[in-house]
Structure formats: C-alpha cells, structure tokens
Scaffold this active site. Sequence first.
Site, mmCIF file in Angstrom:
data_model
loop_
_atom_site.group_PDB
_atom_site.id
_atom_site.type_symbol
_atom_site.label_atom_id
_atom_site.label_comp_id
_atom_site.label_asym_id
_atom_site.label_seq_id
_atom_site.Cartn_x
_atom_site.Cartn_y
_atom_site.Cartn_z
ATOM 1 C CG PHE A 15 -1.742 1.275 1.327
ATOM 2 C CD1 PHE A 15 -2.835 1.494 0.510
ATOM 3 C CD2 PHE A 15 -1.377 2.259 2.228
ATOM 4 C CE1 PHE A 15 -3.562 2.669 0.586
ATOM 5 C CE2 PHE A 15 -2.092 3.431 2.321
ATOM 6 C CZ PHE A 15 -3.194 3.639 1.496
ATOM 7 C CB ALA A 16 3.894 2.224 1.851
ATOM 8 C CE1 TYR A 59 10.262 -0.937 9.308
ATOM 9 C CE2 TYR A 59 9.515 -1.960 11.343
ATOM 10 C CZ TYR A 59 9.545 -1.915 9.962
ATOM 11 O OH TYR A 59 8.847 -2.843 9.235
ATOM 12 C CG LEU A 75 5.205 -0.361 10.420
ATOM 13 C CD1 LEU A 75 5.890 -0.120 11.756
ATOM 14 C CD2 LEU A 75 6.060 -1.256 9.528
ATOM 15 C CG HIS A 80 -0.894 1.198 13.101
ATOM 16 N ND1 HIS A 80 -2.114 1.245 12.475
ATOM 17 C CD2 HIS A 80 -0.032 0.667 12.198
ATOM 18 C CE1 HIS A 80 -2.006 0.776 11.251
ATOM 19 N NE2 HIS A 80 -0.752 0.404 11.060
ATOM 20 C CE LYS A 98 -7.828 2.106 6.568
ATOM 21 N NZ LYS A 98 -8.034 0.657 6.444
ATOM 22 N NE ARG A 167 -7.206 -4.451 3.789
ATOM 23 C CZ ARG A 167 -6.071 -4.236 3.134
ATOM 24 N NH1 ARG A 167 -5.272 -5.266 2.869
ATOM 25 N NH2 ARG A 167 -5.739 -3.023 2.740
ATOM 26 C CG ASP A 179 -9.003 -2.886 6.108
ATOM 27 O OD1 ASP A 179 -7.945 -2.243 6.221
ATOM 28 O OD2 ASP A 179 -9.498 -3.202 5.017
#
Length: 324
Positions: A15-16, A59, A75, A80, A98, A167, A179
């Site tokens: 996604f990033a 990180y 992440l 988070h 989120k 997910r 999600d």
Amino acid sequence: MVDHIRWGVLGASAFARGQMARAIHAAEGAELFALATSSPEKAEGFRAFAPRLRVHDSYEALLADPEVDAVYVPLPNHLHVDYALKSLDAGKPVLVEKPLGLRAEDFDPVIAKRNETGILAAEAYMIVHHPQMQRARELVRSGTIGDLVHADCAFAFNIAGVDDNIRNRAETGGGALPDIGVYAFGSVRFVTGEEPDSILDASIRFENDVDTFAQVSARFPSFHYSGMVSTRAFARQRLTFHGTKGLIELTCPFNANVHDLAELHLQTDSASRTIERWPTANHYVLQVEAFGRALRGEEAYPCPLEFSRGTQEMIDMVYAAARR
C-alpha cells in the site's frame, strides 16, 4: 519546521508503494526522502519513482535520521501505537495508517505524548480530505436536504482465501471492522458532526477470530444509521444521507476514482438530480498537503486524533453490542 518536508516511510508495504509513497512524492511541499526496510528488493519498487531515495535497514535508523522531518507509518495494525510513540519520542511528526489503535483507549497514550511534546500526530484517514466528503458535510449541515432522517453505508470487497493478507490475520489486528468499519462509521460522524447514542443491533461473522462481516444499526441524536461492511463479498461501496427534503448519495466514497468515479448525487425534488464529480482529486495527496500545512502552522489539521478515537469508540460499541 522547514517549508519543504522530507518524509520517511517505516516499512515497504504494498500500500505504501502503490499509494501513500507516491502521494508524498506528488504532494506540494513534500519529498519522499527515506524508507526503512531490510529488503533491498522492496526498496527498488520505491526507487522506481523516487530514484534518490535514502534507504535505512531498520525503523530505528530512520527515526534517528536528523534529515527526516516527518514519518509515515504503514505497518500492520498491531504496531501502530508503538511506532507512533517512538516517532514522537524521536521528535518526528507522524502520520499513522488507520486504525491507529484497536481499542479506543489505545489512542490515549499517543494523544498524551502529542500533548506533552507539542508534535503533530494523526491517523491517516484520507477520505475527510476529499472534496466529495467535504461537500456532503456542507450540504447536510446547511439543511439542503432538510432534517436528516437516515444514513446508510455499504463497503465490501472479497479477500477470502488470501491467507497472507494482514486483514485476514488476528495477530496483526485484522478484520473488516478495523479495516473498513472506520470508513463506514467515521464518514457519517464527519459529515453529520454527531456521535452515536446507542447500537441498536449488531450482527458479526467471524473466521479464524477475524470479523469478516458486520451489519450494524445505530441511533444518533437526530437520525438512524444502518450499514454493512464485509471482506467476503463482491466489491461495493455507497454512502447515502436521506433527509426530509432531499437525498445525497456518494457513489464511490472510500476508494475515489479507483473503485469508481467519485460522484455526489443530490436530489431535492422528484424531477431533477444534480451530479458533482471529482475525476482528478487524489485524497492521499490532499492528506499529505494538509499535514504539511498543519506542520507549518498555516491551519489546524482537519482530522485530529480525538476524531479518530471517536470512530474507534463506535467500533468498540459495535463489538460490545454483538457480544450481548
């Protein structure tokens, strides 16, 4: 804070790479500056559009980089809060995917650390930055559709059998409500400005300790809400606000111009319908630019942690109602 914000990304998630890193790269006043990943192969996917990208192998190394001005955290959900706090401890403003927390109280240490340090921290809730959601809020709150009677929402896609998707994994904070329940509930809260009084009914299905379907009925102070989210159904998304004098429907409220074209349909009599479209608006880019304006002190960030905590409170209420 410098006008030109150099962003670091913690983790080379798909996604990033596909969305947020590209949005940072495209946003005005922002630069995709650094990435933390132990995988050189994954880093190459980012260097394809940001060839001067600085890559750290941990990180912690990225958080210690004095040239990184702000941090984005994509992440898995269960990490988070930890990396939001570590970013703030490192003196870095942080935008966290989120849901930031898996329970409402998870937000509290991050809010406390933000207040203690005076450093901006926010959940990456991109839909509130899209003009379609802001237009819906304007129309509902101005009384264009009269008194709001009912709001309903549907958001679904099917990832059955995709075992490596976070997910679908309980240990990484997966589930349909964490999600995409944040979109179903948060969008209605954002547009109306109201909080739920009670959950009237909640039906949730689970697979391997992960919720995959939730049908929810709720009472807000001035209207009724009903909605469905699922990660085991054909792709669909709609958001509707039904008033005494009109109707608003968002045809693609959550994945604008990906699932479908972002349109707002407004009907205030039986003979006419107004359609507004935003074919080029990118809510990820708008989110990064809003974060930058807040860092520069030009305006308050439009989605503070307190708002995001309120959405998680509603999710917690839904789980509790289903258990009852």
